[in-house]
Design a protein around this motif. Structure first.
Motif, mmCIF file in Angstrom:
data_model
loop_
_atom_site.group_PDB
_atom_site.id
_atom_site.type_symbol
_atom_site.label_atom_id
_atom_site.label_comp_id
_atom_site.label_asym_id
_atom_site.label_seq_id
_atom_site.Cartn_x
_atom_site.Cartn_y
_atom_site.Cartn_z
ATOM 1 N N LYS A 149 0.861 -1.183 0.000
ATOM 2 C CA LYS A 149 0.000 0.000 0.000
ATOM 3 C C LYS A 149 0.900 1.236 0.000
ATOM 4 O O LYS A 149 1.566 1.544 0.984
ATOM 5 C CB LYS A 149 -0.906 -0.003 1.224
ATOM 6 C CG LYS A 149 -2.014 1.020 1.165
ATOM 7 C CD LYS A 149 -3.062 0.630 0.130
ATOM 8 C CE LYS A 149 -4.295 1.509 0.248
ATOM 9 N NZ LYS A 149 -4.029 2.928 0.009
ATOM 10 N N GLU A 150 0.938 1.920 -1.107
ATOM 11 C CA GLU A 150 1.839 3.061 -1.256
ATOM 12 C C GLU A 150 1.147 4.401 -1.046
ATOM 13 O O GLU A 150 1.828 5.414 -0.892
ATOM 14 C CB GLU A 150 2.480 3.030 -2.651
ATOM 15 C CG GLU A 150 3.358 1.814 -2.895
ATOM 16 C CD GLU A 150 3.991 1.834 -4.263
ATOM 17 O OE1 GLU A 150 3.537 2.655 -5.107
ATOM 18 O OE2 GLU A 150 4.933 1.062 -4.513
ATOM 19 N N THR A 151 -0.159 4.441 -1.068
ATOM 20 C CA THR A 151 -0.896 5.685 -0.878
ATOM 21 C C THR A 151 -1.702 5.618 0.403
ATOM 22 O O THR A 151 -2.068 4.535 0.873
ATOM 23 C CB THR A 151 -1.829 5.952 -2.066
ATOM 24 O OG1 THR A 151 -2.744 4.855 -2.208
ATOM 25 C CG2 THR A 151 -1.028 6.118 -3.348
ATOM 26 N N VAL A 152 -1.993 6.784 0.963
ATOM 27 C CA VAL A 152 -2.770 6.870 2.197
ATOM 28 C C VAL A 152 -4.248 6.902 1.851
ATOM 29 O O VAL A 152 -4.660 7.537 0.884
ATOM 30 C CB VAL A 152 -2.361 8.128 3.002
ATOM 31 C CG1 VAL A 152 -3.156 8.212 4.298
ATOM 32 C CG2 VAL A 152 -0.869 8.099 3.283
ATOM 33 N N ARG A 154 -8.093 5.291 0.995
ATOM 34 C CA ARG A 154 -8.666 4.246 0.166
ATOM 35 C C ARG A 154 -7.908 4.146 -1.144
ATOM 36 O O ARG A 154 -7.391 5.116 -1.680
ATOM 37 C CB ARG A 154 -10.145 4.540 -0.084
ATOM 38 C CG ARG A 154 -10.990 4.613 1.178
ATOM 39 C CD ARG A 154 -12.424 4.991 0.865
ATOM 40 N NE ARG A 154 -13.046 4.017 -0.031
ATOM 41 C CZ ARG A 154 -14.283 4.123 -0.506
ATOM 42 N NH1 ARG A 154 -15.011 5.207 -0.190
ATOM 43 N NH2 ARG A 154 -14.794 3.194 -1.289
ATOM 44 N N GLY A 155 -7.888 2.943 -1.677
ATOM 45 C CA GLY A 155 -7.199 2.714 -2.934
ATOM 46 C C GLY A 155 -6.647 1.309 -3.004
ATOM 47 O O GLY A 155 -6.530 0.598 -1.994
ATOM 48 N N CYS A 158 -0.510 -1.956 -4.587
ATOM 49 C CA CYS A 158 0.307 -2.302 -5.747
ATOM 50 C C CYS A 158 1.052 -3.614 -5.490
ATOM 51 O O CYS A 158 1.366 -3.962 -4.351
ATOM 52 C CB CYS A 158 1.316 -1.192 -6.042
ATOM 53 S SG CYS A 158 0.573 0.418 -6.378
#
Length: 342
Positions: A149-152, A154-155, A158
């Motif tokens: 998980k590279e973003t903070v 929801r999402g 990778c």
């Protein structure tokens, strides 16, 4: 393995042992007076049992692989060509994975590497050495990657390749059926770290596939349908699959390995025979050499029950209480009143 069989158990164990050591089916038929279909059925049952045992003991994600070598064998059958992919752990000589396919394509490499991934302990330093087949590097990258998980917020996470994954490729150049040159290159990773993993696994001083090629020779020697010139070529892919698992599992648990059983003398520097060890003992999967009897009698736990997925619209009302008595449905039953007069 023995469920529903009427022949003596001792005879079945002897026949399966001969099959595991490469005895052709026709020789067993003439020696014991059995039907050819009976011997083939015992071989398939033993192979299916060994496949379940391999999944229950080896493919549990408990092995620190460090160094893995993979290769494939071209099998000439009757009116067909079959490809058998194999992979082994170099430090313990443990056979990790095997798959059979009618085509040498990306799906074969993907299945083989996914099976190796199920044996791995987790994210760590790993060196995979293969031949020059172009499908291997991408299949290895697809197998050995994790969700990150590279973003903070929801999402979607990778998929990232293991940071310490190294892929070594050996390309052999031949002329008149002889190897004249070998090209060693890194398809992924750093050569210095790959060399350190080679020394850690005692797999040589340079990139090589010698150990898996030696295991390929063992497979061709012990599996009768893999000999290059024979009168008993394989006819069914399923028979080749079960025979591969029978041979691979007995190799892991029942056959003492000469290199693993020898120790080096600190004074003279010569190797002498020490404790008898199998690849499974070297990998910490067992503490003794198994017999074929013990291998065939090993009881594999059935898979965990998974509730079937409910189809249709989602339920809006709660489920009824099973302890509560059911409410009678329909109109109450009419009772007939009888009156007697004297």
């Amino acid at each position: 393995m023995f469920a529903g069989l009427r022949k003596p158990t001792e005879l079945i164990v002897v026949v399966v042992t001969l099959l595991a050591y490469g005895c052709p089916v026709q020789a067993i038929v003439h020696a014991f007076g059995l039907d050819e279909r009976t011997v083939a059925s015992w071989r398939d049952r033993a192979g299916q049992h060994c496949e379940k045992l391999h999944q229950a003991l080896v493919e549990q994600g408990n092995l620190d692989l460090v160094h893995v070598q993979a290769d494939e064998i071209r099998v000439k059958g009757r009116k067909m060509i079959v490809w058998m992919g194999l992979a082994m752990m170099v430090s313990t000589r443990l056979w990790l994975a095997g798959t059979v396919s009618l085509t040498r394509d990306r799906a074969l490499a993907d299945r083989l590497m996914q099976q190796v991934r199920r044996c791995a302990l987790g994210v760590g330093a790993l060196l995979v050495c293969t031949d020059g087949w172009g499908a291997y590097p991408n299949s290895i990258r697809r197998a050995f990657r994790e969700k990150v998980k590279e973003t903070v917020g929801r999402g979607r996470a990778c998929l990232r390749v293991w940071p310490q994954l190294h892929i070594g490729t050996l390309i052999k150049h031949t002329a008149k059926h002889r190897v004249i040159q070998v090209t060693r290159q890194m398809s992924h990773g750093v050569l210095e770290q790959a060399t350190a993993l080679l020394h850690r696994s005692q797999g040589g001083s340079m990139l090589n596939t010698a150990y898996i090629e030696r295991f390929n020779a063992t497979m061709r020697e012990r599996l009768a349908t893999l000999t290059r010139k024979c009168r008993h070529a394989t006819q069914r892919v399923a028979a080749l699959h079960t025979g591969m698992y029978l041979l691979g599992t007995t190799y892991n648990f029942c056959w003492a390995h000469q290199e693993l059983s020898s120790v080096r003398d600190g004074i003279t520097g010569k190797r002498r025979v020490g404790q008898v060890r199998t690849p499974a003992m070297a990998a910490g999967l067992t503490d003794h050499v198994w017999s074929v009897w013990e291998l065939l009698w090993y009881k594999v736990a059935p898979p965990a029950w998974v509730a079937p997925k409910r189809r249709g619209r989602p339920r809006t009302r709660p489920l009824p209480d099973p302890m509560r008595p059911k409410r009678p449905r329909g109109r109450p039953r009419k009772e007939v009143l009888c009156s007697t007069t004297s």
